[in-house]
Design an enzyme around this catalytic site. Structure first.
Site, short mmCIF file in Angstrom:
data_model
loop_
_atom_site.label_atom_id
_atom_site.label_comp_id
_atom_site.label_asym_id
_atom_site.label_seq_id
_atom_site.Cartn_x
_atom_site.Cartn_y
_atom_site.Cartn_z
N GLU A 1 0.92 -1.14 0.02
CA GLU A 1 0.17 0.17 0.11
C GLU A 1 1.11 1.36 0.08
OE1 GLU A 1 -2.90 2.69 2.94
OE2 GLU A 1 -2.72 0.40 3.30
N GLU B 1 3.79 13.46 -4.18
CA GLU B 1 3.34 13.16 -2.80
C GLU B 1 3.82 13.89 -1.97
OE1 GLU B 1 1.25 9.79 -0.25
OE2 GLU B 1 3.16 9.30 -0.75
#
Length: 510
Positions: free
Chosen positions: A268, A403
């Site tokens: 993830e 990010e």
């Protein structure tokens, strides 16, 4: 020993007068032992003050832990006991978490800076995760597959062995539970390496696990650096699966390690999720959802809605109101019930976020609000950063592509649906997205066209443990949660039962 909380005038009404320290030890087999690694100082992100010193595990202890976990898995009855017996133990652990909810919430707030409201919810979520997988394994069924010859065929689930789980610092107890619970439910042993910055809540969870009827050695928590503990557990020959939540670059290295050893992995990873406000959106609903999607958890969330696309017909009105509401958010320690935005997890991370904002300015972006460390002297010792909204950048800018993992939102107008989809999908990530519109057909069409593992429609950042969570592209491999998440910690075996008494017709005797 106890830790006495240092409270400011802002949060003096919130107190937990004597918080027991987390046991400064690691569990090897059935014994608590002193960590032989580096002494690590855990500080409160809200104040910079000492919370506790922890002796991290050494590389040799990590190797020993895996060997002991493998032995415990082979020699205990856990891997072969009935699913309902495993379920009983998972329910026990859930009950222990619930009984210690307030203590665990305070530990996590002091270690991560999150608000107590959020950490209480995360602890409650962890307990529910154990209960869900207790129910899931007790009701898991193999399959009798369609008969296609003189044999009856079936598939069954078997445990993998030792699972290496590497969890992040932003929501540690929830992430721990989402890996430990399905791994145990499937009959495995688990070795967990929590993030170096936030080991306390995982170590506190370990204390509770030892109070259950789980056989000793099946769960081990190893605090330490990724370059020490992480490298050991991902390369150890007795590890049969790697489950990782964290940054994409680290995930790539782990995927390579798993591929070399031909073992399964669940990753993830990062995100740069688009939030879309269409021209017919309920503006009040969208405004509150966008605020929550990016600024809750101080933006430290892989699914944070960090790219905002607003239809050009209402862009200016919407963004101006969003800025007004953002500047009204309360910044402060997580122990203050009035706090909306707490500190970032560490000063190093705050400085990283600040550097991204400076780069956004250099790229030509206009900072509409935030973009600095708060001027309030009462917050000076913490790792705070103001919620920040930026416009004037294209979707191809580095600020809109990378990010940031902090309270930074990039606003971009769009002209029509084709323009929107092209920009929303112009990213290496594919973790999540949000769509705000009352038009069911349009929402469904956009949800299908946007490349993201999770799409929220007229809501955001809501989760269900029963619903699989996955990412596309650089956002990950495999999935967590749901019954499918339980299967990720199992191997499937097919059995063929011959139903004919006649010998096989083959060769000269056939």
């Amino acid at each position: 020993m106890t830790v006495t909380l240092q409270t400011s005038s802002r949060n003096s009404h919130s107190s937990f007068s004597a918080l027991p320290q987390v046991r400064n030890a690691i569990r090897l087999g059935g014994e608590w032992v002193h960590g032989e690694g580096k002494l690590y100082t855990v500080t409160n992100p809200a104040t910079g003050e000492l919370v506790q010193e922890i002796n991290q595990a050494s590389a040799e202890q990590a190797k020993q832990a895996i060997d002991l976990a493998y032995t415990a898995w082979r020699e205990s009855e856990w891997r072969t006991c009935y699913p309902h017996d495993r379920a009983l133990v998972l329910h026990q652990i859930a009950g222990l978490i619930d009984d210690n909810l307030e203590r665990l919430a305070w530990i996590q707030t002091l270690n991560t800076g999150k608000t107590l409201k959020e950490t209480r919810a995360l602890v409650g979520s962890a307990a529910k995760t154990f209960r869900y997988y207790a129910a899931a394994v007790e009701t898991q069924e193999g399959t009798l597959t369609t008969q296609r010859g003189p044999w009856q065929t079936q598939t069954t689930f078997e445990p993998l062995g030792v699972v290496a789980a590497i969890t992040p610092w932003n929501s540690p107890i929830a992430s721990d539970a989402q890996k430990i619970a399905p791994a145990l439910a499937a009959g495995n042993a688990v070795v967990v390496k929590p993030a170096e910055w936030t080991p306390l809540i995982s170590m506190a969870l370990m204390e509770l696990v030892t109070q259950s009827d789980l056989p000793d050695g099946l769960v081990t928590i190893l605090p330490g650096k990724g370059s020490v503990i992480g490298d050991v557990i991902t390369s150890h020959p007795k590890v049969s699966k790697i489950a990782f939540t964290g940054g994409t670059s680290t995930g790539r290295r782990i995927a390579h390690e798993a591929a070399e050893r031909l073992i399964p992995t669940t990753l993830e990873l990062g995100g740069k999720s688009p939030t879309v406000v269409l021209e017919d959106a309920n503006l009040e609903q969208a405004l509150q959802g966008v605020l929550y999607g990016i600024f809750s958890s101080s933006g430290q969330s892989c699914i944070a809605g960090s790219r905002l696309f607003v239809h050009q017909s209402l862009y200016r009105e919407f963004v101006e109101e969003l800025v007004r509401r953002t500047t009204a958010l309360n910044i402060g320690p997580g122990t203050d019930p009035d706090t909306d935005v707490g500190p970032l997890v560490h000063t190093r991370h705050r400085d990283s976020v600040a550097a991204y904002v400076e780069r956004a300015r250099a790229e030509g972006g206009t900072v509409l609000c935030g973009g600095r460390v708060p001027a309030d002297p009462a917050l000076a010792a913490g790792s705070y950063y103001e919620p920040t909204i930026i416009e004037g950048l294209t979707n191809s800018s580095l600020t809109a592509q990378e990010e940031i993992f902090g309270p930074v939102l990039v606003c971009i107008p769009f002209a029509d649906e084709e323009d929107l989809v092209e920009q929303a999908n112009d990213t290496v990530f594919g973790l999540a997205a949000g769509i705000w519109t009352p038009n069911f057909f349009r929402a469904q069409r956009l949800a299908e066209r946007i490349d993201a593992g999770t799409v929220w429609i007229n809501t955001y950042k809501q989760f269900s443990i029963s619903t699989p969570f996955t990412g596309f592209g650089d956002s990950g491999l495999g999935l967590d949660k749901g019954r499918a998440g339980l299967a990720e910690y199992s191997k499937r075996k097919s059995l063929y039962w011959g139903t004919s008494e006649e010998p096989m017709s083959w060769g000269k005797h056939g």
